[in-house]
Design an enzyme around this catalytic site. Structure first.
Site, PDB file in Angstrom:
ATOM      1  N   CYS A 285      89.873   9.190 -54.459  1.00 18.63           N
ATOM      2  CA  CYS A 285      88.634   8.469 -54.121  1.00 18.63           C
ATOM      3  C   CYS A 285      87.632   9.451 -53.480  1.00 18.63           C
ATOM      4  CB  CYS A 285      88.946   7.330 -53.175  1.00 18.63           C
ATOM      5  SG  CYS A 285      90.348   6.339 -53.740  1.00 18.63           S
TER       6      CYS A 285
ATOM      7  N   CYS B  24      93.641  -5.361 -38.373  1.00 21.03           N
ATOM      8  CA  CYS B  24      93.741  -4.835 -39.744  1.00 21.03           C
ATOM      9  C   CYS B  24      94.434  -3.477 -39.698  1.00 21.03           C
ATOM     10  CB  CYS B  24      92.348  -4.657 -40.338  1.00 21.03           C
ATOM     11  SG  CYS B  24      91.346  -6.132 -40.192  1.00 21.03           S
TER      12      CYS B  24
ATOM     13  N   CYS C  81      95.822  -8.450 -41.210  1.00 15.81           N
ATOM     14  CA  CYS C  81      95.382  -7.983 -42.533  1.00 15.81           C
ATOM     15  C   CYS C  81      95.975  -6.592 -42.732  1.00 15.81           C
ATOM     16  CB  CYS C  81      93.850  -7.930 -42.568  1.00 15.81           C
ATOM     17  SG  CYS C  81      93.184  -7.347 -44.148  1.00 15.81           S
TER      18      CYS C  81
ATOM     19  N   CYS D 297      90.748  -9.932 -49.013  1.00 15.27           N
ATOM     20  CA  CYS D 297      89.657  -9.220 -48.340  1.00 15.27           C
ATOM     21  C   CYS D 297      89.232  -8.152 -49.331  1.00 15.27           C
ATOM     22  CB  CYS D 297      90.144  -8.608 -47.027  1.00 15.27           C
ATOM     23  SG  CYS D 297      88.885  -7.579 -46.238  1.00 15.27           S
TER      24      CYS D 297
HETATM   25 FE1  SF4 Z   1      91.657   6.098 -51.934  1.00 12.81          FE
HETATM   26 FE2  SF4 Z   1      92.759   4.439 -50.093  1.00 12.81          FE
HETATM   27 FE3  SF4 Z   1      93.920   6.742 -50.696  1.00 12.81          FE
HETATM   28 FE4  SF4 Z   1      91.629   6.770 -49.376  1.00 12.81          FE
HETATM   29  S1  SF4 Z   1      93.553   5.950 -48.626  1.00 12.81           S
HETATM   30  S2  SF4 Z   1      92.199   8.102 -51.091  1.00 12.81           S
HETATM   31  S3  SF4 Z   1      90.601   4.986 -50.277  1.00 12.81           S
HETATM   32  S4  SF4 Z   1      93.617   5.006 -52.071  1.00 12.81           S
END
Ligand code: SF4
Ligand code: SAM
Ligand code: DTB
Length: 326
Positions: free
Chosen positions: A62, A103, A135, A195
């Site tokens: 990501c 969370c 969460c 969520c």
């Molecule tokens: Fe992606 Fe979640 Fe991993 Fe971050 S923690 S790299 S947002 S999958």
């Protein structure tokens, strides 16, 4: 057929959502506020506390995320899964400071069965036993794992779309949008609240923002909780140099989310620390009704507790953290 603002609809078009988003600002905020009042107490803002229970070293790529193992230049200390006792003690502290929801985030691509997942189950049960909403956000999930989380009393599972289906491939290539939707359907099938939201400020267009809301609005029921994050550009990530968005873009996104998802809790999430008090209040007027409370989000700084005490004092909501400290 024209339906009144605040009606629950699953038939929005992307064009209609763009049209809402692009209304004159005062018209947009006014309509969003009216829809908000049809479904929510306008004076109530839920405080949620956020904790990274396992930090860094995530195999996903990501582009926004400091916890991805792909972004080697990020200055982040990796940490193994925390002990359940410590996590539950931190939840109790957060509750005493006024948080109603706790969370817990893990930098995992997916949940694996075994000792670590057993520990997460213990954390969920422990947080629920405190009388808080619980969460978790743990990545992809299989049905038997969702079943165990539901049995432990999990309130909600956070799994964001993050952006539109069209823009997604520019941000993440190690998993697909379909993977995301599959986990969301699995979570929903075990009666756990969803969520699910996303991030703005990654270089996407207004149409992408509307397209993400379009996918959310097509879910039946709508996700109970919708976090709207503004990108926190972190040094060492591919998005490090993205300029911070204009706060009014966040106001527009919150207001549009409120109109399209009128009964959901809209969470003003990452990026709040870059907003001044007045911009945050405008987001609350536009329909946001929850914030993350506490000095850090997962790995990046959040609006400080002191600033939040001032924010809650300004809007007239008694801040229990101040009250208990007095
Ligand atoms: Fe992606 Fe979640 Fe991993 Fe971050 S923690 S790299 S947002 S999958
Ligand atoms: N690994 C799990 C997953 O991706 O679902 C859970 C943790 S992940 C950090 C949770 C969410 O945090 C992401 O989906 C993203 O929306 C948000 N996030 C992560 N880094 C961010 C950043 N730099 N700015 C804004 N939001 C961010
Ligand atoms: C969500 O949408 N935002 C929160 C929560 N869900 C887990 C996470 C924001 C993380 C911001 C970057 C960081 O602190 O690492």
């Amino acid at each position: 057929m024209n339906r009144p603002d605040g009606a629950i609809r699953h038939d929005w078009t992307i064009e209609a959502i763009v049209a809402l988003h692009d209304l004159p600002l005062l018209e947009l905020v006014g309509r969003a506020n009216a829809a908000h009042r049809r479904h929510h107490d306008p004076n109530r803002v839920q405080k949620a506390s956020l904790l990274s229970i396992k930090t860094g070293g995530c195999p996903e790529n990501c582009a926004y995320c400091p916890q991805s193992a792909h972004h080697r230049e990020v200055d982040l200390t990796r940490d193994r899964l925390m002990e359940p006792g410590k996590v539950i003690a931190m939840a109790a502290t957060a509750k005493a400071a006024g948080a109603e929801r706790f969370c817990m985030g893990a930098a995992w691509r997916q949940v694996r069965d075994g000792r670590e997942f057993d520990a997460v189950i213990e954390m969920v049960a422990g947080v629920r036993a405190l009388g808080m909403e619980a969460c978790v956000t743990l990545g992809m999930l299989k049905p038997h794992q969702a079943e165990r989380l539901a049995a432990a009393g999990l309130t909600a599972y956070n799994h964001n779309l993050d952006t539109s289906p069209e823009f997604y491939g520019r941000i993440i290539t190690t998993r697909t949008y379909e993977d995301r939707l599959e986990t969301l359907a699995t979570v929903r099938s075990f009666g756990i609240d969803l969520c699910c939201g996303g991030i703005i400020g990654m270089g996407e267009t207004i149409r992408d923002r509307a397209s993400m809301l379009h996918v959310l609005s097509g879910m039946d029921p709508h996700p109970e909780s919708v976090p709207i994050n503004a990108l926190v550009p972190v040094a060492g990530t591919p998005l490090a140099r993205r300029p911070r968005i204009d706060p009014l873009e966040l106001v527009r996104m919150v207001a549009t989310a409120r109109l399209v998802l009128p009964a959901s809790t809209v969470r003003l999430s990452a990026g709040r620390s870059a907003l001044n008090r007045e911009a945050q209040i405008l987001c609350l007027v536009a329909g946001a009704n929850s914030v993350f409370y506490g000095d850090t989000l997962l790995t990046t700084p959040n609006a400080g507790i002191g600033e939040d005490a001032a924010l809650f004092a300004a809007i007239g909501e008694p801040d229990r953290a101040c009250a208990s400290a007095a």
